[in-house]
Design a protein around this motif. Sequence first.
Motif, PDB file in Angstrom:
ATOM      1  N   VAL A 100     -10.622  -5.799  11.985  1.00  0.00           N
ATOM      2  CA  VAL A 100     -11.320  -6.304  10.578  1.00  0.00           C
ATOM      3  C   VAL A 100     -12.502  -5.528   9.646  1.00  0.00           C
ATOM      4  O   VAL A 100     -12.211  -6.196   8.449  1.00  0.00           O
ATOM      5  N   LYS A 101     -13.404  -5.078  10.107  1.00  0.00           N
ATOM      6  CA  LYS A 101     -14.124  -4.370   8.887  1.00  0.00           C
ATOM      7  C   LYS A 101     -13.103  -2.678   8.188  1.00  0.00           C
ATOM      8  O   LYS A 101     -13.645  -2.892   7.602  1.00  0.00           O
ATOM      9  N   LYS A 102     -12.247  -2.244   8.974  1.00  0.00           N
ATOM     10  CA  LYS A 102     -11.592  -1.865   8.361  1.00  0.00           C
ATOM     11  C   LYS A 102     -10.759  -2.057   7.199  1.00  0.00           C
ATOM     12  O   LYS A 102     -10.332  -1.238   6.184  1.00  0.00           O
ATOM     13  N   HIS A 103     -10.301  -3.176   7.426  1.00  0.00           N
ATOM     14  CA  HIS A 103      -9.321  -3.806   6.350  1.00  0.00           C
ATOM     15  C   HIS A 103      -9.923  -4.534   5.113  1.00  0.00           C
ATOM     16  O   HIS A 103      -9.433  -4.354   3.988  1.00  0.00           O
ATOM     17  N   SER A 104     -11.118  -4.664   5.682  1.00  0.00           N
ATOM     18  CA  SER A 104     -12.485  -4.875   5.057  1.00  0.00           C
ATOM     19  C   SER A 104     -12.549  -3.725   3.623  1.00  0.00           C
ATOM     20  O   SER A 104     -13.033  -4.149   2.945  1.00  0.00           O
ATOM     21  N   GLN A 105     -12.970  -2.727   4.375  1.00  0.00           N
ATOM     22  CA  GLN A 105     -12.981  -1.317   3.619  1.00  0.00           C
ATOM     23  C   GLN A 105     -12.003  -0.481   2.654  1.00  0.00           C
ATOM     24  O   GLN A 105     -12.052  -0.270   1.747  1.00  0.00           O
ATOM     25  N   LEU A 106     -10.486  -1.237   2.896  1.00  0.00           N
ATOM     26  CA  LEU A 106      -9.544  -0.459   2.221  1.00  0.00           C
ATOM     27  C   LEU A 106      -8.616  -1.783   1.390  1.00  0.00           C
ATOM     28  O   LEU A 106      -8.112  -1.120   0.723  1.00  0.00           O
TER      29      LEU A 106
END
Length: 98
Positions: A56-62
Motif C-alpha cells: 500500500v505504501k509503495k502504491h501510494s508513492q508510485l
Amino acid sequence: MKKAWANFVKTFQPKYSVVVNMYHVVPGTPVKKHAHKHEFGKGELDEASIFFHKVVKKHSQLGFPNTEVQLIKGKKTVVQAKNYGPVELVKGLNVQSA
C-alpha cells in the motif's frame, strides 16, 4: 512439548494472501486485469499484514490508477482492502484477464 502443541494448533489456522489487481483501461478495447498474488502460510497474519502495508505504501508513492490491494484470509474473506482510482466502476466494464 510446547513446540509440538503450537504446530498442532497452527494446522487449524487459516492461510493468508495479498492480492494486487491492476486494471488497464484503453478506450475501444476490453479492460485488462493483471492479478498478482503473494501467499503466506497458515497463521502468518503478522507477516501478511506487514507485506500488505508495504505494498500500500509503495502504491501510494508510485500512484498507479485503477488498482486494488487486498489482504485475504483463507480463500475469500477480505480482511483489509485499499483501492486506488475508480476500481468499482472499472470492474463493472467488460474485464478480460491478461
